[in-house]
Scaffold this active site. Structure first.
Site, short mmCIF file in Angstrom:
data_model
loop_
_atom_site.label_atom_id
_atom_site.label_comp_id
_atom_site.label_asym_id
_atom_site.label_seq_id
_atom_site.Cartn_x
_atom_site.Cartn_y
_atom_site.Cartn_z
CB CYS A 2 41.60 44.21 22.71
SG CYS A 2 40.31 45.35 23.24
NE ARG A 27 44.46 39.37 24.76
CZ ARG A 27 45.21 39.41 25.85
NH1 ARG A 27 45.62 38.28 26.39
NH2 ARG A 27 45.56 40.55 26.39
CD1 TRP A 73 34.84 42.11 26.44
CD2 TRP A 73 35.83 43.75 27.59
NE1 TRP A 73 34.20 42.22 27.65
CE2 TRP A 73 34.78 43.22 28.38
CE3 TRP A 73 36.59 44.79 28.12
CZ2 TRP A 73 34.48 43.68 29.65
CZ3 TRP A 73 36.30 45.26 29.38
CH2 TRP A 73 35.26 44.71 30.14
CG ASN A 101 44.93 44.66 25.03
OD1 ASN A 101 43.92 44.97 25.66
ND2 ASN A 101 45.75 43.71 25.43
N GLY A 102 44.11 47.99 25.70
CA GLY A 102 44.41 48.76 26.91
C GLY A 102 43.57 50.02 26.96
CD GLU A 490 34.82 30.14 41.10
OE1 GLU A 490 34.85 31.33 41.45
OE2 GLU A 490 35.13 29.77 39.96
CE LYS A 494 33.35 30.12 36.82
NZ LYS A 494 34.46 30.50 37.64
CD GLU A 497 32.40 33.86 34.64
OE1 GLU A 497 33.32 34.58 34.33
OE2 GLU A 497 32.52 32.92 35.46
CG HIS A 513 21.63 36.96 60.50
ND1 HIS A 513 21.22 37.34 61.76
CD2 HIS A 513 22.42 35.87 60.69
CE1 HIS A 513 21.76 36.53 62.66
NE2 HIS A 513 22.49 35.63 62.03
CE LYS A 612 40.40 32.49 31.01
NZ LYS A 612 39.54 31.82 31.99
O1 M6R Z 1 43.23 36.31 35.19
P1 M6R Z 1 42.69 36.56 36.57
O2 M6R Z 1 42.63 35.33 37.40
O3 M6R Z 1 43.41 37.67 37.27
O4 M6R Z 1 41.19 37.04 36.33
C1 M6R Z 1 40.39 37.46 37.39
C2 M6R Z 1 38.94 37.47 37.02
O5 M6R Z 1 38.72 38.37 35.95
C3 M6R Z 1 38.44 36.09 36.60
O6 M6R Z 1 38.67 35.15 37.58
C4 M6R Z 1 36.92 36.14 36.30
O7 M6R Z 1 36.23 36.39 37.47
C5 M6R Z 1 36.48 34.83 35.65
N1 M6R Z 1 35.76 35.11 34.43
C6 M6R Z 1 35.60 34.01 36.51
O8 M6R Z 1 35.20 32.83 35.90
#
Ligand code: M6R
Length: 617
Positions: A2, A27, A73, A101-102, A490, A494, A497, A513, A612
């Site tokens: 947040c 955030r 969030w 936030n938290g 990765e 991407k 996501e 397998h 984020k």
């Molecule tokens: O800030 P961080 O690198 O610790 O974040 C880790 C993950 O939350 C972050 O990499 C997430 O998987 C991304 N949205 C991927 O694109």
């Protein structure tokens, strides 16, 4: 997770609060709200984006010199206006508003107690307990500052909060533990003082570059004419005011349509910045990682890497590099798993955390757990100076990627990889496994990375064309082998996501397998095909897919000589880049997910359900 902004000034702060929220929207973006003091305590909230809040605030014509604001969030409680912050508590002539936030872990116990005292709850959030707690103290005679100081002692979990009280119209009180909050010190157009709080500097660049990072447990009271800080022991504290080096341009979109696009194309520069100290040198020194690095890296016998998401994938690539070049054993663990499992702590382990934000709750908790197990040699690779992870690690290396705003991590990943490659070389050197000639060759290759990446980015038109064919799909497989298997992972992350296409990655040798059963004409299979020692094996895996009618989309090094044919689509990249190849091969996968997302009309920078920085579990 947040985003929080607070302001105590002598001018209308509503536009500042809203602009600050816009900058923090990465955030969290489920709902937003603000509360202001101008004789009355006014609150405006909206489900949706900051733009929706702006519309409501304009309609309500709020105008005030003191206020707090929040972009959410959702964690506790659904996405509703009732659950949007600020949360409110009133009675006995007092009104309190809180943004948070938290996660407050003991919120249920506090809620029970407050209910017994007569408080009525209007939301499903953990935050509302803070509003009532502070209110209960203010009613019994505390100032707002005193009330927050005693209240935070009762909170368990992670928090950054900002609180206002109708009885103190020019004051905002903030506190942090586990979640970020910084103080901004400014002057308005007529030379009068004004002070701010925010989750990060980007929210405050509009008003000041002068910030102080609050420490764990700090409580701060801001007023237009000054501020007071106490530390976790309630003792007066001073925190250095630093001039932020963040430029306003770094957080503007400029010529780009989306932050993700901007950040993909910033990668050559981001890598050049990250490697600046390395590329200019003729030899690498352990001190790049901190004053004690020679000693710590010298005694390292094995490495444990802890991270989440994309940063975890960077760790997986590093395992291949470190084991092959430095010959040290490496294990890589998802932080959220490691923190809750029994593991065997080995002596002389270097614990490496990798994170863009430096505030990911699971990674922080995993680091603390590793330390509890007696593993005190710690190194973090992170994009945010002064972040919690940086401060809690003995050694550090900053990825100088600049702010990454798009939820999908791109330039943070490639700069993490560049940093991890430097670490690999330093470890190899310290352990006598890198001679001067090889060191020189590898430094030369690293110097060439930004140019090589510019070259790779030229494949964008061809990738955009593929994206049109991908857009109607609901599933995709990603294949890679060896050090490029994490790159396939990765690529799949991407795609899922930001386009919401279900994508899975497999080490290509695993196909037969099980996952081969999924392959038919409707299954696109994306292949990372560098011309490395495994290329002939990979070519056999491609045949297995073609034989089942699967359509192949292959990103191949030019010197692999894989030819296009029916059902085999090829984009040729560069000649093989040796050990640095993963840093280049991920770029077309980033572009693919970006263009598929555009074609599907999803929100590239703010994909559904995500945020984020994941500062809660
Ligand atoms: O800030 P961080 O690198 O610790 O974040 C880790 C993950 O939350 C972050 O990499 C997430 O998987 C991304 N949205 C991927 O694109």
């Amino acid at each position: 997770m947040c985003g929080i902004v607070g302001a105590a000034a002598r001018r209308n702060v509503v536009p500042i609060l809203i602009e600050g929220l816009r900058k923090l929207e990465y955030r969290g973006y489920d709902s937003a709200g603000l509360a202001t003091l101008n004789g009355n305590l006014d609150r405006v909230r909206a489900v949706g984006r900051v733009a929706d809040l702006q519309t409501r605030a304009d309609q309500a014509r709020v105008d005030a010199p003191t206020g707090i604001a929040h972009t959410r969030w959702a964690t506790h409680g659904g996405v509703t206006e009732d659950n949007a912050h600020p949360h409110f508590s009133a009675g006995a002539g007092h009104e309190i508003c809180v943004v948070h936030n938290g996660i407050i872990e003991n919120h249920e116990a506090l809620r029970r107690r407050l209910r017994e005292q007569g408080y009525v709850f209007h939301s499903d959030t953990d935050t509302e307990v803070i509003a009532h707690l502070v209110h209960s103290r203010v009613v019994s005679g505390d100032t707002l500052f005193e009330a927050v100081r005693s209240c935070v002692r009762e909170l368990q979990g992670a928090y950054a909060i900002a609180v206002i009280s109708k009885a103190e119209p020019d004051t905002v009180v903030g506190s942090r533990r586990g979640s970020p909050l910084l103080l901004g010190v400014g002057v308005d157009g007529s030379g009068k003082g004004e002070n701010f709080l925010a989750s990060d500097t980007s929210a405050l660049l509009q008003v000041t570059k002068y910030v102080a990072y609050l420490e764990e447990g700090d409580v701060v009271e801001i007023r237009p004419d000054g501020y007071t800080i106490v530390d976790a022991d309630d003792a007066p504290a001073s925190r250095p005011i630093v001039e932020s080096q963040l430029s306003a341009d770094a957080i503007e979109l400029g010529q780009y349509s989306h932050y993700m696009q901007k950040e993909i194309f910033e990668q050559p520069g981001a890598i050049a910045n990250t490697l600046e100290m390395v590329a200019g040198a003729s030899a690498l020194s352990p001190e790049l990682f901190g004053a004690d690095a020679a000693e710590i890296l010298g005694r390292t016998r094995q490495i444990l890497i802890l991270a989440c998401g994309t940063s975890f994938h960077a760790g997986l690539v590093a395992k291949y590099w470190i084991e092959s070049i430095a010959k040290l054993p490496v294990s890589v663990e998802i932080a959220s798993e490691y923190r809750y499992r029994d593991s065997v702590a080995l002596p002389d382990t270097l614990v490496i955390t990798i994170s863009q934000s430096g505030e990911t709750a699971d990674t922080l908790a995993a680091l603390q757990y590793a330390k509890q197990l007696g593993q005190s040699d710690t190194l973090t690779i992170c994009n945010v100076p002064e972040s919690a992870l940086i401060r809690q690690s003995k050694l550090r290396f900053l990825t100088r990627a600049g702010p990454e705003i798009g939820v999908a991590s791109t330039k943070a990943f490639t700069t993490q990889l560049a940093s991890l490659f430097v670490l690999t070389m330093v470890l190899a050197k310290v352990h006598g496994r890198l001679d001067a000639k090889r060191e020189h060759e590898l430094i030369t290759q690293m110097r060439h990375l930004p140019a090589a990446m510019n070259h790779i980015l030229e494949c964008e038109p061809a990738v955009r064309h593929w994206a049109q064919r991908f857009a109607p799909k609901e599933h995709a497989l990603f294949l890679g082998r060896g050090v490029h298997y994490p790159i396939a992972m990765e690529g799949a992350l991407k795609l899922k996501e930001i386009s919401y296409i279900h994508a899975e990655a497999y080490a290509a040798g695993e196909l037969k397998h099980g996952p081969l059963a999924l392959v038919d004409r409707s299954m696109p299979v994306v292949v990372v095909a560098p011309n490395d020692a495994l290329i002939e094996k990979l070519k056999s895996n491609l045949q297995e897919v073609r034989a089942r009618g699967g359509e192949l989309y292959v990103f191949a090094d030019r010197d692999t000589h894989i030819d296009p044919s029916d059902g085999v689509n090829i984009i040729n990249l560069h000649d093989h880049a040796g050990p640095l190849s993963p840093i280049l091969h991920v770029v077309p996968l980033q572009l693919l997910s970006y263009h598929v997302s555009l074609a599907r009309g999803t929100d590239v920078d703010k994909p559904r359900n995500l945020a984020k920085s994941v500062t809660v579990e």
